[in-house]
Design a protein around this motif. Sequence first.
Motif, PDB file in Angstrom:
ATOM      1  N   CYS A   1       0.828  -1.211   0.000  1.00 50.42           N
ATOM      2  CA  CYS A   1       0.000   0.000   0.000  1.00 50.42           C
ATOM      3  C   CYS A   1       0.861   1.259   0.000  1.00 50.42           C
TER       4      CYS A   1
ATOM      5  N   LYS B   1      -4.915  -1.636  -5.091  1.00 47.98           N
ATOM      6  CA  LYS B   1      -6.115  -0.799  -5.207  1.00 47.98           C
ATOM      7  C   LYS B   1      -7.234  -1.332  -4.304  1.00 47.98           C
TER       8      LYS B   1
ATOM      9  N   LEU C   1      -6.271  -0.700  -0.562  1.00 42.46           N
ATOM     10  CA  LEU C   1      -6.416   0.722  -0.215  1.00 42.46           C
ATOM     11  C   LEU C   1      -7.887   1.100  -0.102  1.00 42.46           C
ATOM     12  N   ALA C   2      -8.727   0.548  -0.975  1.00 43.56           N
ATOM     13  CA  ALA C   2     -10.170   0.827  -0.911  1.00 43.56           C
ATOM     14  C   ALA C   2     -10.746   0.282   0.402  1.00 43.56           C
ATOM     15  N   GLU C   3     -10.324  -0.918   0.801  1.00 40.16           N
ATOM     16  CA  GLU C   3     -10.763  -1.510   2.082  1.00 40.16           C
ATOM     17  C   GLU C   3     -10.350  -0.627   3.251  1.00 40.16           C
ATOM     18  N   THR C   4      -9.102  -0.170   3.210  1.00 43.31           N
ATOM     19  CA  THR C   4      -8.576   0.671   4.284  1.00 43.31           C
ATOM     20  C   THR C   4      -9.366   1.973   4.368  1.00 43.31           C
ATOM     21  N   ASN C   5      -9.636   2.591   3.218  1.00 41.95           N
ATOM     22  CA  ASN C   5     -10.404   3.837   3.192  1.00 41.95           C
ATOM     23  C   ASN C   5     -11.824   3.624   3.674  1.00 41.95           C
ATOM     24  N   ALA C   6     -12.446   2.518   3.272  1.00 45.70           N
ATOM     25  CA  ALA C   6     -13.813   2.229   3.696  1.00 45.70           C
ATOM     26  C   ALA C   6     -13.864   2.034   5.206  1.00 45.70           C
TER      27      ALA C   6
ATOM     28  N   ALA D   1     -11.836   3.285   7.385  1.00 49.28           N
ATOM     29  CA  ALA D   1     -11.541   4.554   8.044  1.00 49.28           C
ATOM     30  C   ALA D   1     -12.755   5.475   8.073  1.00 49.28           C
ATOM     31  N   HIS D   2     -13.669   5.276   7.116  1.00 49.87           N
ATOM     32  CA  HIS D   2     -14.856   6.138   7.006  1.00 49.87           C
ATOM     33  C   HIS D   2     -16.125   5.495   7.522  1.00 49.87           C
TER      34      HIS D   2
END
Length: 159
Positions: A109, A147, A150-155, A157-158
């Motif tokens: 990542c 990708k 990173l999408a999992e991590t962002n989801a 986090a939000h």
Amino acid sequence: MPESPSPAVINFYSTQDEYGCFSNFSAHPIFLKGKRWRTTEHYFQAQKFAGEPDEEEVRMAKSPMIAARMGRDRKRPFRRDWEAVKERVMLDALRGKFTQHEDLRAILCGTGNAKLVEHTVNDDYWGDGGDGSGKNRLGQLLMQLRKELLAETNAAAHS
């Protein structure tokens, strides 16, 4: 201090290089299909013989190089659908490796938007053929997985 930008292209091949963990020969065991595999190379090569005795023989190989040789041995009968499933098998192996080892996930990542290239003259399908003419499918699958992670991590986090 601001973080230094990641390079536009990251070449990898040898397990001794800075990004050697991207190599399928790197010594990072994975747990898939209810079994422990010494490396992603062991898993990938063994899946050419899924359900056959050769699968277990390859799994037990003493090194990834031996597993690779066994998997490339044309005297062993490949599963009929190998060409159709080999990229999914590779992605499954990579997903196992980079989700089961948090340090590797962070390294992958941390490459940002860099193009990941398996730089080798030895392979023009999984690698770049040494001169960029190869398909670099290993690098492309790593970028696809990056990708997703990173999408999992962002989801997360939000949420």
